[in-house]
Design an enzyme around this catalytic site. Structure first.
Site, short mmCIF file in Angstrom:
data_model
loop_
_atom_site.label_atom_id
_atom_site.label_comp_id
_atom_site.label_asym_id
_atom_site.label_seq_id
_atom_site.Cartn_x
_atom_site.Cartn_y
_atom_site.Cartn_z
N GLN A 5 0.81 -1.21 0.00
CA GLN A 5 0.00 0.00 0.00
C GLN A 5 0.85 1.27 0.00
O GLN A 5 2.02 1.25 0.35
CB GLN A 5 -0.91 0.01 1.23
CG GLN A 5 -2.06 -0.98 1.15
CD GLN A 5 -3.07 -0.71 2.24
OE1 GLN A 5 -3.13 -1.44 3.21
NE2 GLN A 5 -3.86 0.33 2.08
N HIS A 6 0.22 2.37 -0.38
CA HIS A 6 0.69 3.74 -0.18
C HIS A 6 1.83 4.17 -1.10
O HIS A 6 2.16 5.35 -1.15
CB HIS A 6 1.15 3.99 1.27
CG HIS A 6 0.28 3.42 2.31
ND1 HIS A 6 -1.08 3.57 2.32
CD2 HIS A 6 0.57 2.68 3.41
CE1 HIS A 6 -1.59 2.96 3.37
NE2 HIS A 6 -0.60 2.40 4.04
N ASP A 63 -2.24 -4.88 -0.22
CA ASP A 63 -1.89 -6.20 0.32
C ASP A 63 -2.68 -6.54 1.57
O ASP A 63 -3.05 -7.71 1.78
CB ASP A 63 -0.39 -6.31 0.57
CG ASP A 63 0.18 -5.17 1.41
OD1 ASP A 63 -0.57 -4.27 1.84
OD2 ASP A 63 1.41 -5.18 1.63
#
Length: 495
Positions: free
Chosen positions: A79-80, A240
């Site tokens: 992520q991110h 994820d």
């Protein structure tokens, strides 16, 4: 026979599984390593071309006959991460990752511009923390203005893999909610927050799709590049954590998944938005239609791996040494902030060994303190869940740490909850495969819910349940209080 493919683009590797839903068995697995660019200022980056190369290596390792059976693909991604692309879909610089803490200044600027933390929680449901995508975009605008001038598309790592497969610029609600540019309550981009960075930014964000919708189909270019069927459906995919929730069966209220990897996560399904006023739990959306309140720590198995490498131990020896030490490691405490930290919010945090004496400074106690620190970080999130009225029933344990019997017992005793381990270890890739099956069946006119599919395909390992031990639970209350004492005292140095 047809198969569904799950791809997991993690921090350390790219993994692929092929799953036969008719026989309920894994047909093939492949893995390729990923490098990381790390600097002392908190920079943690990767190159987008590494992702394409790793994906190609994974597919090449699978028998062509099996690849030909792929009907649908689901993608899980760390992520991110900020994948900045130009108008032609080419990366204009390396990808800033979830564990990059070089954007603390930008977080403070955006928080101030938004009107403070309360205003951010009201607008998006999230605080502005260094792990998220929004401050990375502002960082690029400030520090590399020539590169920023070329920016036309903002994608997350899983979105980028979908783009490689389909040529479409799309994202889904779960991963989008981890950007800090997204209103989790109504599931749309926040123009107000994106405008704080750049009034044009809203046009660079990908189109939003629901979790049961396709991101597209495998293009002719991707089919040739990766050796997979042209036209195979590509599901929405997700972050994820969202895919691991599917892969561990956390799609109903009451279940928590704890993932012990490089990062540590604790999350649970909710049928309503859960916004934590203290900001410990991120108010993410799920990739199944609900919400996924989540704690993320940047340092989970990091401390144990550092200790293991320093002392030249194998994983088996580390576990044996730790098991030989008592609960609480005779007062030795490790604060594991080798990468800074997100929760608690200590982007400039440093790791430390505390409470050492001539009597307790042993390999055994150091090994146990490093392992306990990972679960103590998760305990912060569990207390936030309880404050918000989330009645946890059990924990599903995933990640590399789930392989350790000692870690499973520590998790049960620190949380006071039974711990169970899913049969399939690659929870994120498996969850992506199940989401791909869901999307494929929806497109085929079958209307099974994701909960029904999870019940059919997610199995729990026989004999994996670990119950909390009352005496050990009580001893861990004392050990956690000792950990919290050092955390409170030393946090002041890193804010």
């Amino acid at each position: 026979m047809y198969s569904v493919c799950g791809i997991d683009l993690g921090t350390q590797s790219c993994k692929i599984i092929l799953y036969d839903p008719g026989a309920k068995r894994i047909l093939a697995k492949a893995q390729a390593p990923l490098d990381i660019i790390a600097e002392n200022n908190g920079t943690r980056e990767q190159k987008a071309e590494w992702y394409e190369a790793a994906l190609a290596d994974c597919f090449a390792a699978i028998d062509p006959g099996l690849r030909a059976t792929i009907a649908a693909i689901g993608v899980s991604g760390q992520q991110h991460g900020f994948v900045p692309l130009d108008a032609e879909g080419k990366a204009i610089r390396p990808v800033k990752l979830w564990n990059d803490t070089s954007t603390a200044v930008e977080c403070a600027e955006l928080t101030s511009s938004a009107g403070g933390q309360a205003a951010l929680l009201a607008e998006t449901g999230l605080l502005m923390l260094p792990g998220y995508t929004a401050p990375k975009i502002l960082w690029l605008k400030k520090h590399e203005p020539q590169a920023y001038a070329r920016l036309r598309h903002v994608l997350l790592p899983h979105d980028y893999v979908n783009f490689l497969l389909t040529s479409n610029y799309v994202t889904e609600y779960g991963d989008a909610s981890g950007t800090a540019l997204f209103d989790v309550r109504v599931r749309r981009w926040s123009r107000r927050i994106s405008d704080l960075i750049d009034p044009q930014l809203i046009d660079f964000l990908p189109s939003l799709i629901g979790p049961d919708k396709p991101a597209g189909r495998v293009s002719a270019k991707a089919a040739q590049r990766f050796g997979i069927p042209e036209g195979a459906l590509v599901a929405a995919g997700g972050g994820d954590n969202m895919m691991s929730a599917i892969g561990t069966g956390t799609v109903r209220d009451g279940f928590l998944t704890m993932s012990l990897g490089t990062s540590g996560t604790l999350y649970g399904y909710s049928d309503r938005p859960v916004v934590d006023p203290e900001g410990n739990l991120a108010a993410f959306c799920s990739s199944t239609g609900g919400w996924l309140p989540l704690l993320c720590t940047m340092n989970c198995t990091v401390a144990s791996e550092q200790v293991r490498a320093l002392l030249g131990m194998s994983i088996e020896e580390l576990n044996a040494r730790a098991e030989a030490a008592p609960i609480g490691a005779e007062g030795l405490v490790v604060l594991p902030f080798f990468n800074g930290e997100r929760i608690p919010n200590l982007p400039n945090g440093r790791a430390s060994i505390n409470g050492a004496t001539a009597a307790n400074f042993s390999k055994e106690n150091l090994a146990r303190a490093a392992m306990e620190a990972a679960i103590f970080g998760m305990r912060i999130g569990l207390e936030s869940f309880r404050k918000l009225g989330f009645a946890a029933q059990e924990i599903r344990l995933a990640g590399g740490g789930a392989k350790s019997r000692l870690w499973r017992q520590i998790a049960a005793n620190v949380t006071g909850l039974p711990v169970r381990v899913p049969e399939e270890e690659e929870a994120a890739a498996f969850g992506a495969a199940i989401q791909a099956l869901w999307c494929f069946e929806q497109a085929s006119g079958k209307k099974k819910g994701i909960e029904e599919l999870v019940d059919e395909h997610v199995a729990l390992r026989d004999g994996s349940t670990v119950e909390p031990e009352p005496e050990s639970v009580a001893r861990y209350e004392e050990a956690y209080a000792n950990y919290s004492k050092y955390l409170a005292a030393l946090s002041l140095l890193y804010r």
